[in-house]
Design an enzyme around this catalytic site. Structure first.
Site, PDB file in Angstrom:
ATOM      1  NE  ARG A  51      -1.494  -2.272   2.847  1.00  0.00           N
ATOM      2  CZ  ARG A  51      -1.571  -3.544   2.452  1.00  0.00           C
ATOM      3  NH1 ARG A  51      -2.621  -3.950   1.801  1.00  0.00           N
ATOM      4  NH2 ARG A  51      -0.606  -4.419   2.717  1.00  0.00           N
ATOM      5  CB  THR A  52       3.473   2.514   2.266  1.00  0.00           C
ATOM      6  OG1 THR A  52       2.743   2.015   3.395  1.00  0.00           O
ATOM      7  CG2 THR A  52       4.066   3.865   2.614  1.00  0.00           C
ATOM      8  CE  LYS A  80      27.038  -3.722  -6.875  1.00  0.00           C
ATOM      9  NZ  LYS A  80      27.252  -2.633  -7.842  1.00  0.00           N
ATOM     10  NE  ARG A 101       7.245   0.677   4.878  1.00  0.00           N
ATOM     11  CZ  ARG A 101       6.029   0.127   4.835  1.00  0.00           C
ATOM     12  NH1 ARG A 101       5.906  -1.154   4.523  1.00  0.00           N
ATOM     13  NH2 ARG A 101       4.966   0.845   5.095  1.00  0.00           N
ATOM     14  CG  HIS A 129       3.744   3.828   8.620  1.00  0.00           C
ATOM     15  ND1 HIS A 129       3.892   4.624   7.487  1.00  0.00           N
ATOM     16  CD2 HIS A 129       3.239   2.636   8.179  1.00  0.00           C
ATOM     17  CE1 HIS A 129       3.505   3.929   6.430  1.00  0.00           C
ATOM     18  NE2 HIS A 129       3.107   2.731   6.828  1.00  0.00           N
TER      19      HIS A 129
HETATM   20  N1   CP Z   1      -0.034  -0.103   5.941  1.00  0.00           N
HETATM   21  C1   CP Z   1       1.137  -0.349   5.330  1.00  0.00           C
HETATM   22  O1   CP Z   1       2.170   0.253   5.666  1.00  0.00           O
HETATM   23  O2   CP Z   1       1.051  -1.285   4.350  1.00  0.00           O
HETATM   24  P1   CP Z   1       2.276  -1.771   3.461  1.00  0.00           P
HETATM   25  O3   CP Z   1       3.269  -2.440   4.376  1.00  0.00           O
HETATM   26  O4   CP Z   1       1.695  -2.690   2.442  1.00  0.00           O
HETATM   27  O5   CP Z   1       2.897  -0.549   2.844  1.00  0.00           O
END
Ligand code: CP
Length: 306
Positions: A51-52, A80, A101, A129
């Site tokens: 999603r993110t 590497k 991320r 998050h």
């Molecule tokens: N909610 C969320 O962070 O989903 P993903 O890990 O799929 O990005």
């Protein structure tokens, strides 16, 4: 550090939160704009995501920008031995914004210290998050008509769940009452309980996901027990299926109660809940697109409502 970076939800004031939600609502009504014409955005995902990453990339596309990046760090020179510092400095040479991320807590903050390019934290370990929190706030306001005075029940992995940690911090402006439902191994960390005490936020702790708790909630926020955060796999096996919400548990829930989940789910919401009018988690994920359009604009100093 670029002042438009977003590392923690605590980087944003109450007024700014409300403004971002208004911008997101505008993008929900009017999704396509050429606001990012000529801009390039990097999505650097050192941890898996559906999603993110895809909603951020869709957001860039909806705003007529371009995306580079990776979804698997094993295909990059970090495999590497290239450091995060060098990776960020290199990518900064190419783009106007970095969305990242990383599995390490503090990685996004560190990235802001080695570049002047704005950084959006798309999740750093069990820490924060913030874009998820903004879409959670959007979803709460959209379904309840307000962010104020909500009774919010957080269920599942409250120890490692970065989304619940960020949500508690953001809700401090809106007089929430929290219920923390977790087994002994996955209790809300003391630091977030102290945050509640320091900010006058009411909370109670439960190991039983009881009908009393369900029926008095405005929002039930389910979370996945995150296998990837456990060092002891036997402990994960013991606790992974401890709370499962099913449709029969919702018979006496408030009519306007909504069930949120950052997703992905594993077993914590039974499939029969998907058709229940209280289920909102797929709509919640869709809201992520509009909110991320608003956050990208904020990071690039664009305000479509001015
Ligand atoms: N909610 C969320 O962070 O989903 P993903 O890990 O799929 O990005």
């Amino acid at each position: 550090m670029n002042q438009n970076s977003l590392v923690s939800i605590s980087d944003i004031s109450r007024e700014e939160i409300l403004h971002i939600l208004d911008v997101a609502a505008y993008f929900e009504r009017n999704p396509n704009h050429k606001l990012l014409d000529g801009k390039v955005v990097a999505t650097l995902f050192f941890e898996p995501s559906t999603r993110t990453r895809l909603s951020f990339e869709t957001a860039v596309n909806r705003l007529a920008g371009r995306v580079i990046g990776f979804s698997d760090a094993a295909t990059t020179s970090s495999s590497k031995g290239e450091t995060l510092k060098d990776t960020i400095k290199m990518v900064s040479n190419y783009v106007d914004l970095i969305i990242m991320r990383h599995y390490l807590e503090g990685a996004a903050r560190y990235a802001t210290e080695v570049t002047d390019t704005p950084i959006i934290n798309a999740g750093d370990g069990a820490h924060q998050h913030p874009s998820q929190t903004m879409l959670d706030l959007y979803s709460i306001r959209k379904t309840q008509g307000t962010l104020k005075d909500q009774t919010i029940t957080l269920v599942g992995d409250l120890k490692y769940g970065r989304t619940v940690h960020s949500l508690i911090m953001a809700m401090k402006y809106f007089n929430p009452t929290f219920r923390f439902v977790a087994c002994n191994e996955l209790q809300m960390p003391e630091v977030y309980k102290q945050f509640c005490r320091d900010n006058g936020i009411a909370f109670s702790e439960h190991t039983d996901f009881s009908s009393d708790v369900i029926n008095s909630s405005d929002i039930i926020y389910m979370t996945r027990v995150q296998r990837e955060r456990f060092t002891d796999i036997d402990e994960y096996e013991r606790v992974k299926n401890i709370y499962t919400l099913n449709a029969s548990m919702l018979q006496d829930a408030k009519e306007n109660m909504r069930i949120l989940h950052p997703l992905p789910r594993v077993n914590e919401i039974a499939q029969d809940v998907d058709d229940d009018p209280h289920a909102y988690y797929f709509d919640q994920a869709r809201n992520g697109l509009y909110v991320r359009q608003a956050l990208i604009c904020r990071a690039l100093g664009i305000d479509i409502l001015k």
